[in-house]
Structures are given as structure tokens and as C-alpha cells.
Design a protein around this motif. Structure first.
Motif, PDB file in Angstrom:
ATOM      1  N   GLY A  31     -19.252  71.150 -20.100  1.00 45.50           N
ATOM      2  CA  GLY A  31     -18.206  70.036 -19.749  1.00 45.50           C
ATOM      3  C   GLY A  31     -18.522  69.392 -18.368  1.00 45.50           C
ATOM      4  O   GLY A  31     -17.516  68.728 -18.048  1.00 45.50           O
ATOM      5  N   GLY A  32     -19.582  69.439 -17.840  1.00 43.14           N
ATOM      6  CA  GLY A  32     -19.536  68.607 -16.540  1.00 43.14           C
ATOM      7  C   GLY A  32     -20.245  67.506 -16.668  1.00 43.14           C
ATOM      8  O   GLY A  32     -20.418  67.101 -17.682  1.00 43.14           O
ATOM      9  N   ILE A  33     -20.451  66.865 -15.423  1.00 37.71           N
ATOM     10  CA  ILE A  33     -20.984  65.289 -15.500  1.00 37.71           C
ATOM     11  C   ILE A  33     -22.278  65.349 -16.032  1.00 37.71           C
ATOM     12  O   ILE A  33     -22.641  64.277 -16.786  1.00 37.71           O
ATOM     13  CB  ILE A  33     -20.778  64.985 -14.174  1.00 37.71           C
ATOM     14  N   THR A  59     -13.724  76.328 -20.164  1.00 33.36           N
ATOM     15  CA  THR A  59     -12.509  76.092 -19.440  1.00 33.36           C
ATOM     16  C   THR A  59     -11.558  75.031 -20.276  1.00 33.36           C
ATOM     17  O   THR A  59     -11.768  74.476 -21.213  1.00 33.36           O
ATOM     18  CB  THR A  59     -12.624  75.642 -17.917  1.00 33.36           C
ATOM     19  N   LEU A  66     -17.172  68.832 -10.662  1.00 31.61           N
ATOM     20  CA  LEU A  66     -16.384  67.577 -10.324  1.00 31.61           C
ATOM     21  C   LEU A  66     -14.966  67.331 -10.479  1.00 31.61           C
ATOM     22  O   LEU A  66     -14.743  66.974 -11.459  1.00 31.61           O
ATOM     23  CB  LEU A  66     -17.338  66.289 -11.045  1.00 31.61           C
ATOM     24  N   ARG A  79     -12.239  71.206  -5.133  1.00 29.90           N
ATOM     25  CA  ARG A  79     -13.036  72.148  -4.571  1.00 29.90           C
ATOM     26  C   ARG A  79     -14.014  71.438  -3.519  1.00 29.90           C
ATOM     27  O   ARG A  79     -14.497  72.130  -2.490  1.00 29.90           O
ATOM     28  CB  ARG A  79     -13.855  72.861  -5.663  1.00 29.90           C
ATOM     29  N   PHE A  84     -21.442  59.868  -1.657  1.00 27.81           N
ATOM     30  CA  PHE A  84     -22.529  59.002  -2.339  1.00 27.81           C
ATOM     31  C   PHE A  84     -23.365  58.047  -1.394  1.00 27.81           C
ATOM     32  O   PHE A  84     -22.542  57.871  -0.415  1.00 27.81           O
ATOM     33  CB  PHE A  84     -21.996  58.598  -3.738  1.00 27.81           C
ATOM     34  N   LYS A 249     -16.656  79.050 -25.122  1.00 22.16           N
ATOM     35  CA  LYS A 249     -17.654  79.713 -24.286  1.00 22.16           C
ATOM     36  C   LYS A 249     -18.736  80.092 -25.263  1.00 22.16           C
ATOM     37  O   LYS A 249     -18.965  80.845 -25.878  1.00 22.16           O
ATOM     38  CB  LYS A 249     -17.212  81.040 -23.628  1.00 22.16           C
ATOM     39  N   THR A 294     -19.791  76.216  -9.219  1.00 26.15           N
ATOM     40  CA  THR A 294     -18.691  76.725  -9.107  1.00 26.15           C
ATOM     41  C   THR A 294     -18.345  77.735 -10.028  1.00 26.15           C
ATOM     42  O   THR A 294     -17.018  77.865 -10.126  1.00 26.15           O
ATOM     43  CB  THR A 294     -17.576  75.325  -9.341  1.00 26.15           C
ATOM     44  N   GLY A 315     -19.297  81.939 -18.638  1.00 29.03           N
ATOM     45  CA  GLY A 315     -20.331  82.074 -19.584  1.00 29.03           C
ATOM     46  C   GLY A 315     -21.659  81.223 -18.847  1.00 29.03           C
ATOM     47  O   GLY A 315     -22.531  81.558 -19.496  1.00 29.03           O
ATOM     48  N   GLY A 488     -28.412  69.395 -15.587  1.00 33.65           N
ATOM     49  CA  GLY A 488     -27.458  70.090 -14.473  1.00 33.65           C
ATOM     50  C   GLY A 488     -28.271  70.181 -13.283  1.00 33.65           C
ATOM     51  O   GLY A 488     -29.372  69.518 -13.138  1.00 33.65           O
TER      52      GLY A 488
HETATM   53  C1  LIG Z   1     -17.432  71.563  -2.624  1.00 32.38           C
HETATM   54  C2  LIG Z   1     -18.425  70.455  -3.568  1.00 32.38           C
HETATM   55  C3  LIG Z   1     -18.982  69.616  -2.814  1.00 32.38           C
HETATM   56  C4  LIG Z   1     -19.813  68.624  -3.324  1.00 32.38           C
HETATM   57  N1  LIG Z   1     -20.024  67.609  -2.579  1.00 32.38           N
HETATM   58  C5  LIG Z   1     -21.005  66.511  -3.426  1.00 32.38           C
HETATM   59  C6  LIG Z   1     -21.163  65.365  -2.517  1.00 32.38           C
HETATM   60  O1  LIG Z   1     -20.857  65.052  -1.420  1.00 32.38           O
HETATM   61  N2  LIG Z   1     -22.130  64.526  -3.391  1.00 32.38           N
HETATM   62  C7  LIG Z   1     -22.569  64.791  -4.433  1.00 32.38           C
HETATM   63  O2  LIG Z   1     -23.354  63.846  -5.088  1.00 32.38           O
HETATM   64  N3  LIG Z   1     -22.167  65.955  -5.029  1.00 32.38           N
HETATM   65  C8  LIG Z   1     -21.478  66.840  -4.550  1.00 32.38           C
HETATM   66  N4  LIG Z   1     -21.297  68.035  -5.198  1.00 32.38           N
HETATM   67  C9  LIG Z   1     -22.227  68.328  -6.282  1.00 32.38           C
HETATM   68  C10 LIG Z   1     -21.416  67.800  -7.779  1.00 32.38           C
HETATM   69  O3  LIG Z   1     -20.128  67.738  -7.796  1.00 32.38           O
HETATM   70  C11 LIG Z   1     -22.275  68.536  -8.810  1.00 32.38           C
HETATM   71  O4  LIG Z   1     -23.518  68.640  -8.383  1.00 32.38           O
HETATM   72  C12 LIG Z   1     -22.102  68.201 -10.214  1.00 32.38           C
HETATM   73  O5  LIG Z   1     -20.553  67.876 -10.402  1.00 32.38           O
HETATM   74  C13 LIG Z   1     -22.693  69.315 -11.289  1.00 32.38           C
HETATM   75  O6  LIG Z   1     -22.408  68.842 -12.463  1.00 32.38           O
HETATM   76  P1  LIG Z   1     -23.028  69.795 -13.687  1.00 32.38           P
HETATM   77  O7  LIG Z   1     -22.257  69.039 -14.844  1.00 32.38           O
HETATM   78  O8  LIG Z   1     -24.586  69.538 -13.566  1.00 32.38           O
HETATM   79  O9  LIG Z   1     -22.551  71.147 -13.586  1.00 32.38           O
HETATM   80  P2  LIG Z   1     -21.127  71.833 -13.450  1.00 32.38           P
HETATM   81  O10 LIG Z   1     -20.236  70.651 -12.963  1.00 32.38           O
HETATM   82  O11 LIG Z   1     -21.032  72.927 -12.862  1.00 32.38           O
HETATM   83  O12 LIG Z   1     -20.759  72.007 -15.095  1.00 32.38           O
HETATM   84  C14 LIG Z   1     -21.093  72.966 -15.678  1.00 32.38           C
HETATM   85  C15 LIG Z   1     -19.600  73.098 -16.712  1.00 32.38           C
HETATM   86  O13 LIG Z   1     -20.229  73.948 -17.782  1.00 32.38           O
HETATM   87  C16 LIG Z   1     -19.270  74.781 -18.193  1.00 32.38           C
HETATM   88  N5  LIG Z   1     -20.159  76.098 -18.692  1.00 32.38           N
HETATM   89  C17 LIG Z   1     -20.910  76.696 -18.224  1.00 32.38           C
HETATM   90  N6  LIG Z   1     -21.423  77.874 -18.699  1.00 32.38           N
HETATM   91  C18 LIG Z   1     -20.797  77.476 -20.012  1.00 32.38           C
HETATM   92  C19 LIG Z   1     -20.961  78.216 -21.381  1.00 32.38           C
HETATM   93  N7  LIG Z   1     -21.723  79.201 -21.765  1.00 32.38           N
HETATM   94  N8  LIG Z   1     -19.960  77.839 -22.434  1.00 32.38           N
HETATM   95  C20 LIG Z   1     -19.346  76.584 -22.313  1.00 32.38           C
HETATM   96  N9  LIG Z   1     -19.195  76.164 -21.054  1.00 32.38           N
HETATM   97  C21 LIG Z   1     -20.087  76.595 -19.951  1.00 32.38           C
HETATM   98  C22 LIG Z   1     -18.593  75.167 -16.989  1.00 32.38           C
HETATM   99  O14 LIG Z   1     -17.270  75.590 -17.103  1.00 32.38           O
HETATM  100  C23 LIG Z   1     -18.611  73.829 -16.385  1.00 32.38           C
HETATM  101  O15 LIG Z   1     -17.404  72.892 -16.642  1.00 32.38           O
HETATM  102  C24 LIG Z   1     -20.271  68.913  -4.751  1.00 32.38           C
HETATM  103  C25 LIG Z   1     -19.715  69.766  -5.453  1.00 32.38           C
HETATM  104  C26 LIG Z   1     -18.806  70.936  -4.870  1.00 32.38           C
HETATM  105  C27 LIG Z   1     -18.229  72.042  -5.931  1.00 32.38           C
END
Ligand SMILES: Cc1cc2nc3c(=O)[nH]c(=O)nc-3n(C[C@H](O)[C@H](O)[C@H](O)COP(=O)(O)OP(=O)(O)OC[C@H]3O[C@@H](n4cnc5c(N)ncnc54)[C@H](O)[C@@H]3O)c2cc1C
Length: 544
Positions: A31-33, A59, A66, A79, A84, A249, A294, A315, A488
Motif C-alpha cells: 500500500g505504498g505510493i 499494516t 511515505l 520516519r 523533491f 499480508k 522501511t 511480508g 517500487g
Molecule cells: C527516512 C526517509 C527519507 C526519505 N526521503 C526522501 C526524499 O527526500 N525524497 C524522496 O523523493 N523520497 C524520499 N524517501 C523515499 C520515499 O518515501 C520512498 O521511495 C517511497 O515512499 C517508496 O514507496 P513504495 O510504494 O515504492 O514502497 P513502500 O512505501 O516501502 O511501500 C511498500 C508497502 O507494501 C507493504 N507490503 C510489503 N510487502 C507486503 C506484503 N507481502 N503484503 C502486503 N503488504 C506488503 C508495506 O507494508 C508497505 O506499506 C524517503 C523515505 C524515508 C523512509
């Protein structure tokens, strides 16, 4: 324990009426971005009805990395604080251009962010601090050898750099220059990280060289990124009927093999004590967010340090490892999750109920809250940085409460004042270390009485920067598959850079357009290094 079997989310009979996107189901794991953006593009550009889309999130909260949560009573936690840039974030701003703002009626989230940044301009007057004083950060401190090495790494192919580390390319003295202190703390690089990733960053953000000491190129959201981005995007998706399956999960994915290649035919997920299996039809699509920076993160308190989690928690890594063990083309997660010592660091969020610190900080830096950005203490053993965002940083934050964020790149080192490893520190000890570096000693007793600070340990926070070679990350659309995409931070997209929201949204656009065969280009990758003017001013900066 047995599994409950479910048909693919919408009524199967409907699909029998005929082919078309009306009858396409999409299953988004995570459920990330990356997933939120995929869902948005499936609806907007793919004409997939929102009710056919299901997001599985393990979760209880959407947004993944994010994040931003809390209340004045129970402390706030982010966190991370995200930066940007307008030029480089073409995909992210494309997404936000069609999502209405929740706090600026009649405007898109993109417009709201642009207007905010026109009003609250970033221009740090205090980017680097040493011995309790700000230093002239416009002097990069590079030697001729450093300059040559910078040019060489930008010119070397990724194949030639292979799994080399940044420290394999540069002299040890490079890591003590102002340029490196600013670059590594702005983007969170360590000397042992991937030289390929640094090369991509140098090219992708070369336009930031001349303003790296003021952070004037940085754009921010009006509130934390959960309130300013995740909330409006999820609201838009909910209004269109997208289903959010929380605390679900995903544990496995089954494939079947046909003349066109392999296709997902079933998804297994666990919700509470019940194991479910959902059928995936030939016209359905599956998006997998593989890995998470994270994963296994944990919070401490004002009086207790956080614990160090492992990849077994949650997961995220488990699912990718399961998929990769059966399919050689689905990447090698061990390249990223195999060395927590090198991928972890610690951040902290402080909630202050007294204005003293903000006032002291404004006097010290010469920046009003929200205009300065990272202040890095270069003589901190932890290489600690702090950011005072524009206040309020949360939609529900009262006027007399302030929030700020900080982090340290070397959590295994002992502090300069608090003689403990950063990772073993309580929230109170983190504040004391920061405030003593800034020489605010006289005010510490007062400031501590109303402050709370939440440390956050993230074992995999820079896992996406670990040295990698071709094949360690799966392609967004692995060759020979028909209905699955990886999205991702751990899928391969040429030239773009991880540890960004941009990369996740780019993966989403790429996945949707490719799976649905939509004749539309992914938002262009901004290539400042093709601009002679940018190259010239960047070169000039290297000699400053
Ligand atoms: C401290 C910090 C600073 C940052 N600074 C910047 C910045 O300055 N500029 C910028 O552009 N980006 C920054 N980022 C990065 C940005 O936030 C991430 O790159 C982006 O949010 C990742 O999104 P995502 O959806 O790819 O993955 P994630 O946000 O990691 O989402 C993955 C999701 O999937 C869920 N999941 C995983 N496996 C399973 C499963 N098997 N079943 C069900 N659910 C599952 C997890 O619970 C999570 O919610 C930062 C991040 C952090 C933590």
C-alpha cells in the motif's frame, strides 16, 4: 490450516460478457505510493473501473514509507522528511496534477505544492555546522583528483562500474570535503554504497551542484507527506471505489505456464488467523511492490531506544525471496537485504510544546522554520542532521506545538557528548546530543521538560543503495510474463534513481502503460547533463 478460496474481486460472470478493461481486475500488493500511483493510472489512463482494483496492505495504514502520524497528545512521527525538485520529479508531479488537494479547495495537489514553495522558499543559510558554528558551505573543498574522479564516474558505464562501491572510486580525503558532507546527507549516501547509484544521482541531480549549499532547488509539501500526498491520493481512489484490504499480508503467488509465457493465477494472503487464496484470471493484472526500505522499522520512546528488526518481520522481503527463489528473472533480494550493518540508520521526530528551540534555531541559522532544510553537524560522530519544517507540519497540529525531524548516518558510533552508540540512545539522549552540538546547553533543562522525541530504527533504509549488478533487480515487466509487474524501489528502470518517490511513481506509470498496452509515453526523465549551461555552472561549482 486450510485456505478460503475467493474468485477474483469482481463478479466472474461479468467478465464472461466480453473482453475489455471493464472486466479487468487489478491486484496491487503493498500500500505504498507505488501501488497508489498504479491504481490512479489504471483508472485515469487505463479506464479500469476503481471497483475492480484491490490493494493488499499488511499494516493498518496506507502510504508505506511515505508516512506521518500522531497527535499532540501522543507525539508525532515521520520516519522521513522528503525533499523533491520540480525538474526531476516529472512522474510524481504528473500524478499530483490530477489529484485534488484536500486543504486548498479547487486546486490540485501539484498546484498546492507549487504555490506553497513560491511562498515559502528554500534557501539555507546554515547548511553545515562545525564546533557549534555555521561554516561557509559554498566552498566545496574538492581537490583536482576529486574533480577528475567525479567526472570519471559520471562518464563510466554502469557495466564497467559493476558492483564497485563509492569508496573504491574516490580518495579517503574526498569523504571529508564539504561537497561530500552535503551530497551524502542530502541523499543519504554512505561510502560503501553502489558507485552505479552515485553515478546516476550525479547525472540526475547535476543541476543541484550550484545550489547544494543552499538547498534552493528543493521543493517541499505544505504538510508532512502523509497529509499532503497519501491522504489526497487515497481519498481520490476511495471515491472511485478502489478496495483497500488492510492488514492483509500476501504470502505467495502461483503461476501457470502457457504459450505466451507465465501468468499469475492465484494470490495467497493472510488476514488475521485466516489464510485466503484469490483467483487471478487471464485478463487480470498483478502489481508487486518487492522489498521495502522501511520494512522492520521500529520506534523507541523518550526513555527507551528502538530495537533492531530483521528481514523476517513483515511480508515484504519474505514475498520477494519466495518469488525470486522460484523465478531467476525476479531478481536477487539478498543483494539488498543481506547487510543490515551497512543499510541501517536512525531517524527521530521531536514534538515540542515550548517555543524555545525553534526561536534558538531561527537565530542560529538565520532561517525561519521551513526555509532552511537540513542542518548537518559535520563534527558529529553520528553525522547528525536536523530539519525544522514549516509549521504546522501536521494538519491536526496545534499552534503552540512544534515538530522537527533529524537523522544520523552512523548509528553505530558513540556520540560526542552522550557516550553511547546512537542506536542505543533514548529520545531524550538524542535531543541532548543535538542540543549540545548546537551549544544550547543552558536551555536544555527547560526544553526537555516539554519535549518528546521518538527514535526510529530502520534496518533497510538504504538497502536500495547497496552495490548491485544487472539482474539483482527484476525488470518492471519481466520478459516472458503476461500479467505481472514489479513496482517500487527495487525494480530496474534505466537511468532513474532510487530513494525517491519519483522512482516509485515512474515504476507505476511504466507498469500500467506496458501491461495495458497504452500508447502513451511515461513522463520524460529530466536530463540536465544534456544542457551545456547546467554543465558549465556545475563545473564552476566544483572549483569553488
Ligand atoms: C527516512 C526517509 C527519507 C526519505 N526521503 C526522501 C526524499 O527526500 N525524497 C524522496 O523523493 N523520497 C524520499 N524517501 C523515499 C520515499 O518515501 C520512498 O521511495 C517511497 O515512499 C517508496 O514507496 P513504495 O510504494 O515504492 O514502497 P513502500 O512505501 O516501502 O511501500 C511498500 C508497502 O507494501 C507493504 N507490503 C510489503 N510487502 C507486503 C506484503 N507481502 N503484503 C502486503 N503488504 C506488503 C508495506 O507494508 C508497505 O506499506 C524517503 C523515505 C524515508 C523512509
Amino acid at each position: 490450516m486450510g485456505e478460503t478460496r475467493e474468485p477474483s474481486t469482481i463478479a466472474v460472470e461479468q467478465r464472461l460478457d466480453g473482453p475489455g478493461r471493464e472486466f479487468t481486475n487489478a491486484h496491487l500488493i503493498g500500500g505504498g505510493i507505488a501501488s497508489l500511483a498504479s491504481a490512479a493510472y489504471l483508472i485515469k489512463d487505463g479506464d479500469v473501473p476503481g471497483r475492480n482494483i484491490c490493494i493488499y496492505e499488511e499494516t493498518g495504514v496506507m502510504g508505506g514509507s511515505l508516512d506521518g502520524e500522531g497527535s499532540p497528545e501522543h507525539n508525532y512521527v515521520i520516519r522521513g522528511g522528503r525533499m523533491f525538485t520540480e525538474e526531476a520529479y516529472t512522474c510524481m508531479f504528473d500524478l499530483l496534477s490530477f489529484i485534488p488537494s484536500l486543504t486548498a479547495p479547487g486546486k490540485s495537489v501539484k498546484d498546492e505544492i507549487y504555490e506553497f514553495n513560491a511562498r515559502v522558499k528554500s534557501h539555507s543559510n546554515s547548511r553545515l555546522v562545525k564546533d557549534g558554528r555555521k561554516i561557509d558551505a559554498s566552498a566545496m573543498g574538492l581537490s583536482n583528483k576529486d574533480r577528475l574522479d567525479l567526472v570519471a564516474i559520471m562518464a563510466t558505464s554502469e557495466e564497467s562500474l559493476g558492483a564497485r562501491r563509492i569508496e573504491d572510486i574516490f580518495e579517503p580525503s574526498f569523504f571529508k570535503t564539504n561537497f561530500w558532507y552535503m551530497w551524502c546527507t542530502t541523499f543519504a549516501f554512505q561510502p560503501w554504497h553502489s558507485a552505479v547509484e552515485l553515478k546516476r544521482y550525479l547525472l540526475r541531480f547535476i543541476q543541484e551542484f550550484p545550489r547544494i549549499h543552499t538547498l534552493a532547488g528543493v521543493r517541499r509539501t505544505p504538510y508532512n507527506q502523509y497529509d499532503s500526498i497519501v491522504l489526497p491520493v487515497t481519498t481520490w481512489l476511495k471515491e472511485r471505489g478502489v478496495r483497500f484490504l488492510m492488514e492483509a499480508k500476501v504470502t505467495g503467488v502461483d503461476f501457470k505456464y502457457g504459450p505466451d509465457g507465465k501468468a499469475v493465477e492465484r494470490i495467497h494472503y493472510r488476514r488475521g488467523d485466516v489464510q485466503h487464496a484469490v483467483d487471478v484470471g487471464p485478463a487480470d493484472l498483478v502489481f508487486v511492490t518487492n522489498g521495502s526500505m522501511t520494512a522492520a522499522s521500529s520506534l523507541g520512546t523518550m526513555s527507551s531506544p528502538p530495537t533492531l528488526g530483521t528481514k523476517a518481520e513483515g511480508g515484504s522481503w519474505a514475498l520477494w525471496e519466495t518469488l525470486a527463489s522460484d523465478h531467476a528473472d525476479f531478481g536477487r533480494p539478498s543483494a539488498f537485504n543481506g547487510n543490515v550493518t551497512e543499510s541501517k540508520w536512525l531517524s527521530f521526530t521531536a514534538t515540542l510544546r515550548d517555543p524555545t528551540f525553534l526561536k534558538l534555531m531561527e537565530e542560529f541559522t538565520g532561517n525561519k522554520a521551513g526555509t532552511g532544510g537540513l542542518v548537518t553537524l559535520i563534527d558529529s560522530n553520528w553525522l547528525m542532521s536536523a530539519v525544522i519544517p514549516y509549521q504546522p507540519h501536521f494538519i491536526n497540529q496545534p499552534e503552540d506545538v512544534h515538530v522537527f525531524w533529524g537523522y544520523g548516518l552512523f548509528p553505530d558510533q558513540e556520540g560526542n557528548f552522550v557516550k553511547k552508540k546512537m542506536s542505543n540512545c533514548t529520545g531524550e539522549e538524542l535531543l541532548v546530543e543535538l542540543w549540545r552540538h548546537l551549544r544550547f546547553d543552558d536551555h536544555i533543562p527547560l526544553m526537555l521538560t516539554t519535549a518528546t522525541c521518538m527514535p526510529c530504527m530502520m534496518p533497510f533504509i538504504t538497502s536500495q543503495f547497496m552495490p548491485r549488478v544487472k539482474g539483482d533487480r527484476p525488470l518492471v515487466r519481466p520478459v516472458g510474463t503476461t500479467n505481472i509487474a514489479f513496482i517500487g524501489q527495487y525494480c530496474e528502470i534505466p537511468d532513474d534513481v532510487v530513494f525517491t518517490v519519483e522512482y516509485s511513481v515512474r515504476s507505476a506509470q511504466t507498469a500500467v502503460y506496458s501491461l495495458l498496452r497504452i500508447d502513451k509515453d511515461v513522463s520524460p526523465l529530466y536530463k540536465a547533463h544534456h544542457d551545456v549551461g547546467v554543465l558549465f555552472s556545475s563545473l564552476k561549482t566544483m572549483f569553488h
